[in-house]
Design a protein around this motif. Structure first.
Motif, PDB file in Angstrom:
ATOM      1  N   SER A  70       0.814  -1.217   0.000  1.00 27.70           N
ATOM      2  CA  SER A  70       0.000   0.000   0.000  1.00 27.70           C
ATOM      3  C   SER A  70       0.850   1.269   0.000  1.00 27.70           C
ATOM      4  N   GLY A  71       2.161   1.115   0.174  1.00 35.24           N
ATOM      5  CA  GLY A  71       3.043   2.271   0.162  1.00 35.24           C
ATOM      6  C   GLY A  71       3.306   2.868   1.522  1.00 35.24           C
ATOM      7  N   TYR A  72       3.164   2.052   2.589  1.00 39.54           N
ATOM      8  CA  TYR A  72       3.402   2.544   3.948  1.00 39.54           C
ATOM      9  C   TYR A  72       4.286   1.560   4.710  1.00 39.54           C
ATOM     10  N   ASN A  73       4.965   2.064   5.709  1.00 41.16           N
ATOM     11  CA  ASN A  73       5.910   1.262   6.479  1.00 41.16           C
ATOM     12  C   ASN A  73       5.153   0.344   7.437  1.00 41.16           C
ATOM     13  N   SER A  74       5.229  -0.951   7.195  1.00 36.88           N
ATOM     14  CA  SER A  74       4.495  -1.888   8.033  1.00 36.88           C
ATOM     15  C   SER A  74       5.007  -3.307   7.816  1.00 36.88           C
ATOM     16  N   TYR A  75       4.806  -4.149   8.821  1.00 35.86           N
ATOM     17  CA  TYR A  75       5.216  -5.545   8.678  1.00 35.86           C
ATOM     18  C   TYR A  75       4.139  -6.361   7.959  1.00 35.86           C
ATOM     19  N   ARG A  76       2.947  -5.768   7.797  1.00 33.22           N
ATOM     20  CA  ARG A  76       1.851  -6.483   7.167  1.00 33.22           C
ATOM     21  C   ARG A  76       1.278  -5.683   6.002  1.00 33.22           C
ATOM     22  N   ASP A  77       0.588  -6.381   5.097  1.00 33.80           N
ATOM     23  CA  ASP A  77      -0.179  -5.716   4.051  1.00 33.80           C
ATOM     24  C   ASP A  77      -1.559  -5.368   4.600  1.00 33.80           C
ATOM     25  N   PHE A  78      -2.201  -4.379   3.988  1.00 39.03           N
ATOM     26  CA  PHE A  78      -3.506  -3.916   4.454  1.00 39.03           C
ATOM     27  C   PHE A  78      -4.599  -4.585   3.625  1.00 39.03           C
ATOM     28  N   GLN A  79      -5.359  -5.449   4.261  1.00 37.82           N
ATOM     29  CA  GLN A  79      -6.439  -6.156   3.587  1.00 37.82           C
ATOM     30  C   GLN A  79      -7.673  -6.184   4.493  1.00 37.82           C
ATOM     31  N   PRO A  80      -8.335  -5.032   4.633  1.00 39.58           N
ATOM     32  CA  PRO A  80      -9.509  -4.978   5.518  1.00 39.58           C
ATOM     33  C   PRO A  80     -10.670  -5.795   4.967  1.00 39.58           C
ATOM     34  N   SER A  81     -11.516  -6.266   5.867  1.00 42.34           N
ATOM     35  CA  SER A  81     -12.680  -7.047   5.465  1.00 42.34           C
ATOM     36  C   SER A  81     -13.809  -6.784   6.464  1.00 42.34           C
ATOM     37  N   LYS A  82     -15.002  -7.184   6.090  1.00 38.79           N
ATOM     38  CA  LYS A  82     -16.149  -7.006   6.985  1.00 38.79           C
ATOM     39  C   LYS A  82     -16.095  -7.974   8.164  1.00 38.79           C
ATOM     40  N   GLU A  83     -15.415  -9.087   7.983  1.00 37.23           N
ATOM     41  CA  GLU A  83     -15.398 -10.126   9.013  1.00 37.23           C
ATOM     42  C   GLU A  83     -14.425  -9.795  10.151  1.00 37.23           C
ATOM     43  N   VAL A  85     -11.612  -7.385  12.521  1.00 37.79           N
ATOM     44  CA  VAL A  85     -11.563  -6.078  13.179  1.00 37.79           C
ATOM     45  C   VAL A  85     -10.265  -5.393  12.801  1.00 37.79           C
ATOM     46  N   GLU A  86     -10.373  -4.218  12.196  1.00 40.70           N
ATOM     47  CA  GLU A  86      -9.187  -3.470  11.765  1.00 40.70           C
ATOM     48  C   GLU A  86      -9.218  -2.056  12.326  1.00 40.70           C
ATOM     49  N   ILE A  87      -8.054  -1.616  12.785  1.00 40.59           N
ATOM     50  CA  ILE A  87      -7.857  -0.254  13.275  1.00 40.59           C
ATOM     51  C   ILE A  87      -6.825   0.416  12.378  1.00 40.59           C
ATOM     52  N   ALA A  88      -7.080   1.642  11.958  1.00 43.01           N
ATOM     53  CA  ALA A  88      -6.117   2.390  11.148  1.00 43.01           C
ATOM     54  C   ALA A  88      -5.545   3.535  11.971  1.00 43.01           C
ATOM     55  N   LEU A  89      -4.226   3.655  11.955  1.00 40.00           N
ATOM     56  CA  LEU A  89      -3.542   4.802  12.551  1.00 40.00           C
ATOM     57  C   LEU A  89      -3.054   5.672  11.400  1.00 40.00           C
ATOM     58  N   VAL A  90      -3.622   6.848  11.264  1.00 43.21           N
ATOM     59  CA  VAL A  90      -3.280   7.741  10.167  1.00 43.21           C
ATOM     60  C   VAL A  90      -2.520   8.936  10.731  1.00 43.21           C
ATOM     61  N   LEU A 145     -14.278  -0.139   5.374  1.00 43.60           N
ATOM     62  CA  LEU A 145     -14.138  -1.450   6.014  1.00 43.60           C
ATOM     63  C   LEU A 145     -13.384  -1.381   7.341  1.00 43.60           C
ATOM     64  N   ILE A 146     -12.744  -0.247   7.605  1.00 43.93           N
ATOM     65  CA  ILE A 146     -11.986  -0.074   8.844  1.00 43.93           C
ATOM     66  C   ILE A 146     -12.952   0.200   9.984  1.00 43.93           C
ATOM     67  N   ASP A 147     -12.786  -0.510  11.089  1.00 41.66           N
ATOM     68  CA  ASP A 147     -13.710  -0.361  12.214  1.00 41.66           C
ATOM     69  C   ASP A 147     -13.518   0.958  12.957  1.00 41.66           C
ATOM     70  N   HIS A 148     -12.266   1.380  13.102  1.00 44.63           N
ATOM     71  CA  HIS A 148     -12.032   2.671  13.760  1.00 44.63           C
ATOM     72  C   HIS A 148     -10.726   3.270  13.247  1.00 44.63           C
ATOM     73  N   VAL A 149     -10.720   4.595  13.109  1.00 46.03           N
ATOM     74  CA  VAL A 149      -9.568   5.311  12.580  1.00 46.03           C
ATOM     75  C   VAL A 149      -9.068   6.305  13.619  1.00 46.03           C
ATOM     76  N   VAL A 150      -7.787   6.206  13.969  1.00 41.94           N
ATOM     77  CA  VAL A 150      -7.133   7.160  14.881  1.00 41.94           C
ATOM     78  C   VAL A 150      -6.268   8.081  14.031  1.00 41.94           C
ATOM     79  N   ILE A 151      -6.537   9.382  14.110  1.00 40.29           N
ATOM     80  CA  ILE A 151      -5.853  10.363  13.271  1.00 40.29           C
ATOM     81  C   ILE A 151      -4.965  11.248  14.133  1.00 40.29           C
TER      82      ILE A 151
END
Length: 324
Positions: A70-83, A85-90, A145-151
């Motif tokens: 996705s173009g961001y520094n992370s150990y994982r790829d971003f693959q959100p889904s409805k099933e 629970v995903e949190i985004a830190l922006v 699809l993200i459950d909560h976003v922290v900005i």
């Protein structure tokens, strides 16, 4: 005489070559990933890059970064889904996390505390509130699809503009000239230790002769009335961006430092129902240092505290509806 100059040139070249080799072998300077602007006008890192980030003139802080798909520094790829629970830190470089190994990031620390939750660190050095809301707006199918976003929001830094536009100063770093210069590690090292600072400052002073004082100097001496007007302008910019891109008060939380946020803005947030999470008290209560020695970014302990704070907030606020 010609032979003398020739020998001096040869020795100088060999010395520079040795210094270049030493810097490369011992990783005394950082690697620069390539940035780009995607088809939706969002600036981010080019996917699938890795390298080392170095802070301090003697490699006081050394860490590895990994740019995901996705173009961001992370150990994982971003693959959100409805099933799931995903949190985004922006946020900016504090969320980006180049100052810590990518596999030991804030997001990874939160995931350790909250099993089953995936944390997506969508951080990029230099992002302000306009960058962040523009990003969220341009990728609705992802963020829906993200459950909560922290900005992350720094009042003094992130509200200088009320509309989004590409920042030319960042993009010009990807010009062929700058890319070529970055390949010379000795130049990068000299720049990082401030070897060219005096020359740049002199040039800046000469170019600005007769002009108004720079923002930093003006802010130092500004009156209370002028400061209030500036704060009101920042709040106007905040409103403009929210009106342009929208803001989901139920799913978005601002991560702020109340100690460095004026009361007029805190009152505004409270009055208009914006939720925010303050980390100043958490860091101030720590006996151990929470930032790096030669850099004000959070160190490993500081990131532990931030991760704990966000985890506790999510557990207390959304335990029934979010963290099942």
């Amino acid at each position: 005489m010609k032979q003398l100059f020739f020998k001096i040139a040869i020795y100088a070249f060999l010395i520079l070559l040795v210094l270049e080799g030493i810097i490369r072998v011992f990783h005394l300077t950082k690697d620069y990933p390539v940035r780009f602007i995607d088809e939706r006008g969002v600036e981010r890192w080019k996917p699938h890059q890795e390298g080392n980030s170095v802070t301090g003139i003697r490699r006081q802080n050394f860490s590895k970064f990994n740019i995901n798909s996705s173009g961001y520094n992370s150990y994982r790829d971003f693959q959100p889904s409805k099933e799931n629970v995903e949190i985004a830190l922006v946020g900016d470089s504090f969320i980006e996390g180049f100052h810590q190994d990518y596999y030991n990031s804030i997001g990874k620390k939160i995931e350790t505390t909250l099993p089953g939750v995936e944390v997506y660190e969508i951080g990029y050095a230099g992002y302000d509130f306009a960058d962040q809301l523009h990003l969220i707006h341009q990728y609705p199918s992802f963020f829906d699809l993200i459950d909560h976003v922290v900005i992350g929001l720094k009042f003094e830094n992130d509200l200088h503009r009320g509309e989004y536009d590409i920042v030319p100063d960042r993009i010009k770093l990807e010009s062929p000239m700058y890319r070529s210069l970055r390949k010379i590690k000795l130049l990068v090292y000299l720049q990082n230790i401030g070897a060219f600072s005096a020359a740049r400052e002199l040039t800046r002073t000469l170019l600005s002769f007769g002009q108004d004082a720079p923002d930093a100097a003006r802010i130092e001496t500004e009156s209370k009335e002028s400061k209030n007007l500036r704060y009101l302008n920042y709040i106007t910019n905040f409103e403009s961006l929210v009106n342009t891109y929208g803001y989901n008060k139920n799913r978005y939380t601002l991560l702020i430092n109340k100690e460095k946020t004026p009361m007029i803005f805190l009152t505004y947030l409270d009055r208009h129902g914006y939720t925010y999470l303050d980390f100043s008290e958490t860091l101030n209560q720590s006996i151990r240092p929470t930032t790096l020695i030669y850099d004000m970014h959070w160190n490993d302990h500081g990131r532990d505290l931030i991760a704990q704070l966000i985890s506790q907030y999510l557990q207390s606020e959304f335990n029934d509806n979010l963290l099942k």
